[in-house]
Design a protein around this motif. Sequence first.
Motif, PDB file in Angstrom:
ATOM      1  N   THR A  39       0.836  -1.196   0.000  1.00  0.00           N
ATOM      2  CA  THR A  39       0.000   0.000   0.000  1.00  0.00           C
ATOM      3  C   THR A  39       0.872   1.246   0.000  1.00  0.00           C
ATOM      4  O   THR A  39       2.038   1.218   0.437  1.00  0.00           O
ATOM      5  CB  THR A  39      -0.926   0.057   1.224  1.00  0.00           C
ATOM      6  N   ALA A  40       0.289   2.352  -0.433  1.00  0.00           N
ATOM      7  CA  ALA A  40       1.011   3.618  -0.457  1.00  0.00           C
ATOM      8  C   ALA A  40       1.283   4.141   0.942  1.00  0.00           C
ATOM      9  O   ALA A  40       2.160   4.988   1.135  1.00  0.00           O
ATOM     10  CB  ALA A  40       0.216   4.643  -1.263  1.00  0.00           C
ATOM     11  N   GLN A  41       0.561   3.647   1.933  1.00  0.00           N
ATOM     12  CA  GLN A  41       0.759   4.103   3.314  1.00  0.00           C
ATOM     13  C   GLN A  41       2.013   3.504   3.951  1.00  0.00           C
ATOM     14  O   GLN A  41       2.419   3.928   5.039  1.00  0.00           O
ATOM     15  CB  GLN A  41      -0.469   3.753   4.163  1.00  0.00           C
ATOM     16  N   ASP A  42       2.621   2.501   3.304  1.00  0.00           N
ATOM     17  CA  ASP A  42       3.841   1.887   3.815  1.00  0.00           C
ATOM     18  C   ASP A  42       4.903   1.997   2.724  1.00  0.00           C
ATOM     19  O   ASP A  42       4.917   2.961   1.974  1.00  0.00           O
ATOM     20  CB  ASP A  42       3.567   0.435   4.230  1.00  0.00           C
ATOM     21  N   ALA A  43       5.773   1.008   2.615  1.00  0.00           N
ATOM     22  CA  ALA A  43       6.840   1.038   1.612  1.00  0.00           C
ATOM     23  C   ALA A  43       6.320   0.811   0.202  1.00  0.00           C
ATOM     24  O   ALA A  43       7.068   0.967  -0.768  1.00  0.00           O
ATOM     25  CB  ALA A  43       7.895  -0.005   1.948  1.00  0.00           C
ATOM     26  N   GLY A  44       5.058   0.405   0.088  1.00  0.00           N
ATOM     27  CA  GLY A  44       4.482   0.184  -1.229  1.00  0.00           C
ATOM     28  C   GLY A  44       4.814  -1.163  -1.833  1.00  0.00           C
ATOM     29  O   GLY A  44       4.544  -1.401  -3.016  1.00  0.00           O
ATOM     30  N   VAL A  45       5.389  -2.065  -1.040  1.00  0.00           N
ATOM     31  CA  VAL A  45       5.772  -3.363  -1.576  1.00  0.00           C
ATOM     32  C   VAL A  45       5.633  -4.442  -0.500  1.00  0.00           C
ATOM     33  O   VAL A  45       5.978  -4.226   0.665  1.00  0.00           O
ATOM     34  CB  VAL A  45       7.220  -3.331  -2.131  1.00  0.00           C
ATOM     35  N   HIS A  75      -2.200 -16.786   4.149  1.00  0.00           N
ATOM     36  CA  HIS A  75      -2.492 -15.427   3.698  1.00  0.00           C
ATOM     37  C   HIS A  75      -1.361 -14.499   4.126  1.00  0.00           C
ATOM     38  O   HIS A  75      -1.021 -14.436   5.315  1.00  0.00           O
ATOM     39  CB  HIS A  75      -3.809 -14.917   4.292  1.00  0.00           C
ATOM     40  N   ILE A  76      -0.778 -13.804   3.153  1.00  0.00           N
ATOM     41  CA  ILE A  76       0.254 -12.799   3.416  1.00  0.00           C
ATOM     42  C   ILE A  76      -0.296 -11.467   2.935  1.00  0.00           C
ATOM     43  O   ILE A  76      -0.432 -11.228   1.730  1.00  0.00           O
ATOM     44  CB  ILE A  76       1.575 -13.152   2.716  1.00  0.00           C
ATOM     45  N   ALA A  77      -0.633 -10.604   3.874  1.00  0.00           N
ATOM     46  CA  ALA A  77      -1.310  -9.352   3.558  1.00  0.00           C
ATOM     47  C   ALA A  77      -0.333  -8.292   3.059  1.00  0.00           C
ATOM     48  O   ALA A  77       0.882  -8.506   2.989  1.00  0.00           O
ATOM     49  CB  ALA A  77      -2.073  -8.850   4.780  1.00  0.00           C
ATOM     50  N   HIS A  78      -0.884  -7.126   2.759  1.00  0.00           N
ATOM     51  CA  HIS A  78      -0.121  -6.023   2.190  1.00  0.00           C
ATOM     52  C   HIS A  78       1.036  -5.578   3.088  1.00  0.00           C
ATOM     53  O   HIS A  78       0.937  -5.567   4.313  1.00  0.00           O
ATOM     54  CB  HIS A  78      -1.039  -4.829   1.928  1.00  0.00           C
ATOM     55  N   ASP A  79       2.138  -5.264   2.444  1.00  0.00           N
ATOM     56  CA  ASP A  79       3.310  -4.657   3.080  1.00  0.00           C
ATOM     57  C   ASP A  79       4.053  -5.588   4.032  1.00  0.00           C
ATOM     58  O   ASP A  79       4.915  -5.130   4.791  1.00  0.00           O
ATOM     59  CB  ASP A  79       2.926  -3.373   3.824  1.00  0.00           C
TER      60      ASP A  79
END
Length: 262
Positions: free
Chosen positions: A98-104, A118-122
């Motif tokens: 997400t753009a709220q973290d490192a984006g990757v 399940h491996i979620a965003h960031d």
Amino acid sequence: MAGIHPSALIDPKAELDSSVAVGPYAVIGPHVKIGAGTTVGPHVVIDGHTTIGRDNQFFQFSSIGAAPQDKKYAGEPTRLEIGDRNTIREFCTFNIGTAQDAGVTRIGSDNWIMAYVHIAHDCQLGDQIILANNATLAGHVQLDDWVFLGGFTTIHQFCHIGAHAMTAFTAAVSQDVPPFVTAAGNRAAPVGINAEGLKRRGFSSTQIAAIRRAYKLLYKSGLSLEEAKSALEKEQASAVESSAHIGLLRSFLDGATRGIIR
């Protein structure tokens, strides 16, 4: 590409090495890059800005690189990066950042990821990690090298699991787990060190004994966390063969943002 099944749907803009094999009814999006020797099983969907390294194996029905389960996500071109020689079993879901973290979202190399993980965003995963069936990582979780998560383990967002740590079946982790520690229960609590895992990785009996002493200073001595840190500093100076391991533990404690399990 002889290894591409005719029923697979691969966007012309996707970049696949000529040795990549893709099974029936798999779907691969336009921003996907896949390295040599990787196998994509039947019905796997790989989407988003996803880069995958060499010699990975994706079993059937996984969803890789989909949009994060985050209401703040507004379609930004965030990414998923996967290293080499990972095994990803059935029905796994890995989301982009997400753009709220490192984006990757990053997954390293030589990891063994079992069904329904399940491996979620960031999330940021190192190497040589084992995630047993149904392990679930919320957003922004960090797993260091050689972590083992037991089946149905759940990790709260922003938690950090240190190198060589282990969780038991159904552990519910809401704070950081220091290196070498085994956690169990809901909420997860420390129950010892991951001695068997350390033996399998070639740690000597002297090194394991020093790590056990460090664990006792942290959890069994009645010391406050700050007092335990001071005691660990002295232990590191005297335990020559295990100085680096105790140093790893001390560094983790200094950087813990959610507090450690106690």
